[in-house]
Motif scaffolding. Structure first.
Motif, short mmCIF file in Angstrom:
data_model
loop_
_atom_site.label_atom_id
_atom_site.label_comp_id
_atom_site.label_asym_id
_atom_site.label_seq_id
_atom_site.Cartn_x
_atom_site.Cartn_y
_atom_site.Cartn_z
N GLY A 45 0.80 -1.22 0.00
CA GLY A 45 0.00 0.00 0.00
C GLY A 45 0.83 1.26 0.00
O GLY A 45 1.95 1.30 -0.50
N CYS A 97 -1.23 -6.19 0.89
CA CYS A 97 -2.07 -5.68 1.97
C CYS A 97 -2.45 -4.23 1.76
O CYS A 97 -1.80 -3.49 1.01
CB CYS A 97 -1.38 -5.85 3.32
SG CYS A 97 0.13 -4.89 3.54
N GLY A 98 -3.54 -3.84 2.42
CA GLY A 98 -3.97 -2.45 2.40
C GLY A 98 -4.16 -1.92 0.99
O GLY A 98 -4.94 -2.44 0.20
N GLY A 99 -3.42 -0.87 0.67
CA GLY A 99 -3.54 -0.22 -0.63
C GLY A 99 -3.20 -1.10 -1.82
O GLY A 99 -3.47 -0.71 -2.96
N PHE A 146 -4.83 -3.48 -2.63
CA PHE A 146 -6.11 -3.88 -3.21
C PHE A 146 -6.62 -2.88 -4.24
O PHE A 146 -7.50 -3.20 -5.03
CB PHE A 146 -7.13 -4.10 -2.10
CG PHE A 146 -6.76 -5.22 -1.17
CD1 PHE A 146 -6.44 -6.48 -1.68
CD2 PHE A 146 -6.69 -5.04 0.19
CE1 PHE A 146 -6.07 -7.52 -0.84
CE2 PHE A 146 -6.32 -6.07 1.05
CZ PHE A 146 -6.02 -7.32 0.53
N TYR A 147 -6.07 -1.66 -4.26
CA TYR A 147 -6.38 -0.74 -5.34
C TYR A 147 -5.90 -1.34 -6.67
O TYR A 147 -6.54 -1.16 -7.70
CB TYR A 147 -5.68 0.60 -5.14
CG TYR A 147 -6.25 1.52 -4.09
CD1 TYR A 147 -6.97 2.65 -4.45
CD2 TYR A 147 -6.04 1.29 -2.73
CE1 TYR A 147 -7.47 3.52 -3.50
CE2 TYR A 147 -6.52 2.15 -1.77
CZ TYR A 147 -7.25 3.27 -2.15
OH TYR A 147 -7.74 4.13 -1.21
N ASP A 195 -5.68 -6.67 5.48
CA ASP A 195 -5.98 -5.25 5.43
C ASP A 195 -5.76 -4.65 6.82
O ASP A 195 -6.54 -4.91 7.74
CB ASP A 195 -7.44 -5.04 4.98
CG ASP A 195 -7.77 -3.58 4.75
OD1 ASP A 195 -6.94 -2.71 5.11
OD2 ASP A 195 -8.84 -3.29 4.20
N HIS A 220 -6.04 -1.60 8.03
CA HIS A 220 -6.61 -0.30 8.34
C HIS A 220 -7.18 -0.19 9.76
O HIS A 220 -6.87 0.76 10.49
CB HIS A 220 -7.71 0.05 7.32
CG HIS A 220 -7.17 0.59 6.04
ND1 HIS A 220 -6.56 -0.21 5.09
CD2 HIS A 220 -7.14 1.85 5.54
CE1 HIS A 220 -6.18 0.55 4.06
NE2 HIS A 220 -6.52 1.80 4.32
N SER A 236 -11.40 1.26 6.39
CA SER A 236 -11.11 0.60 5.12
C SER A 236 -12.33 0.80 4.22
O SER A 236 -13.35 0.14 4.40
CB SER A 236 -10.85 -0.90 5.33
OG SER A 236 -10.60 -1.54 4.09
N TYR A 282 -12.17 2.27 0.37
CA TYR A 282 -11.91 1.95 -1.04
C TYR A 282 -11.50 0.50 -1.20
O TYR A 282 -11.91 -0.18 -2.15
CB TYR A 282 -10.82 2.87 -1.61
CG TYR A 282 -11.23 4.32 -1.67
CD1 TYR A 282 -12.18 4.76 -2.59
CD2 TYR A 282 -10.68 5.25 -0.80
CE1 TYR A 282 -12.55 6.10 -2.64
CE2 TYR A 282 -11.04 6.59 -0.84
CZ TYR A 282 -11.98 7.01 -1.77
OH TYR A 282 -12.35 8.33 -1.82
N GLU A 283 -10.67 0.02 -0.27
CA GLU A 283 -10.21 -1.37 -0.36
C GLU A 283 -11.38 -2.35 -0.28
O GLU A 283 -11.46 -3.30 -1.05
CB GLU A 283 -9.20 -1.66 0.76
CG GLU A 283 -7.89 -0.90 0.66
CD GLU A 283 -7.97 0.53 1.19
OE1 GLU A 283 -6.95 1.23 1.12
OE2 GLU A 283 -9.05 0.93 1.67
N THR A 284 -12.28 -2.11 0.68
CA THR A 284 -13.40 -3.03 0.83
C THR A 284 -14.36 -2.94 -0.35
O THR A 284 -14.97 -3.94 -0.74
CB THR A 284 -14.15 -2.77 2.14
OG1 THR A 284 -14.46 -1.38 2.25
CG2 THR A 284 -13.34 -3.20 3.33
#
Length: 263
Positions: A68, A111-113, A115-116, A134, A136, A143, A145-147
């Motif tokens: 991320g 992880c985290g970002g 997922f963008y 994740d 966050h 969380s 945008y990721e979700t």
């Protein structure tokens, strides 16, 4: 061609496949502002390169695909409470109007970002010891945008569990395959070659049919994603802890390094 250090871009005109690599292994391929700009530039440039018909996205090194946003990055924010700048919103291919198929090859942590990027790939190939999580909520962040992206690839309960458990739990490549986030699991180190093989097959198909299909598949979920994205900034503004408190929680991550389980 090659981009500056941060993101590598290698194109094979014979096969029609480009491999885009996050090249910051010393930072677990976390994305800073320069890398974010490079990714956006590459995606937009690939729109005009007719020799490239499919793309593979990977991370350098064995420890991480992407972790991320780089936590050392300072993101300037506009003074208006109605405007928030998130550099990761523009790092994906769809955000840059690229409708050539993208296959993600994941080794190590995602992880985290990350997922963008995974959320805007057509499908994901993962090494057998890849993990997905994740962080966050652990660090006092919503969380959103990721979700929104994960919810278009995984069942609701799996998305909720991944987001709410934070750093306490990591989803294994095998479990990610079972719930639909990953489409193929390979021995570690073979995920890139497997993704390239799939990309080469896709690149041999008629270009217009492939890109039209990519656009059609994305359209089936675009409306729901757009609605979720519209709500996301408000949820983040309401639910995020102050930056100083987030930093304090993040600074204690070393104490919980081994305090998680794989499922």
């Amino acid at each position: 061609m090659s981009a500056p250090t941060g993101v590598r871009d290698e194109r094979d005109k014979d096969t029609g496949v480009a491999v885009v690599t996050l090249d910051r292994p010393q930072r677990l391929n976390a994305i800073d502002l320069t890398a974010a700009e490079q990714l956006a530039h590459i995606w937009r440039e690939l729109r005009f390169d007719e020799s490239v018909r499919a793309v593979v996205l990977a991370g350098a090194g064995a420890k991480a695909f992407c972790t991320g946003i780089d936590r050392s990055t300072v993101v300037p924010q506009p003074p208006s409470p109605y405007s928030t700048d998130d550099p990761l919103l523009t790092v994906g291919p769809k955000a840059n109007d690229l409708w050539k198929p993208v296959i993600a090859a994941v080794r190590g942590m995602a992880c985290g970002g990350a997922f963008y990027l995974l959320g805007e790939a057509e499908f994901v190939v993962a090494g057998e010891h890849a993990t997905f999580f994740d962080p966050h909520t652990t660090y006092g962040m919503v969380s959103a945008y990721e979700t929104a992206l994960l919810a278009q690839r995984m069942p609701y309960g799996e998305v909720a569990r991944t987001a709410l458990m934070g750093t306490a739990e990591r989803m294994s490549a095998r479990r990610a395959y079972e719930v639909g986030l990953v489409s193929e699991v390979t021995p570690d180190g073979d995920e890139l070659a497997a993704a390239v093989r799939s990309a080469e097959i896709i690149a041999r198909q008629p270009t217009e049919a492939v890109q039209g299909t990519v656009r059609a598949v994305w359209a089936t979920k675009e409306a729901a994603r757009a609605q979720a994205y519209a709500l996301a900034p408000h949820l983040i503004a309401l639910g995020n802890l102050p930056a100083a408190r987030q930093t304090e929680l993040f600074g204690g991550r070393g104490k919980e390094r081994n305090d998680f389980r794989i499922r």
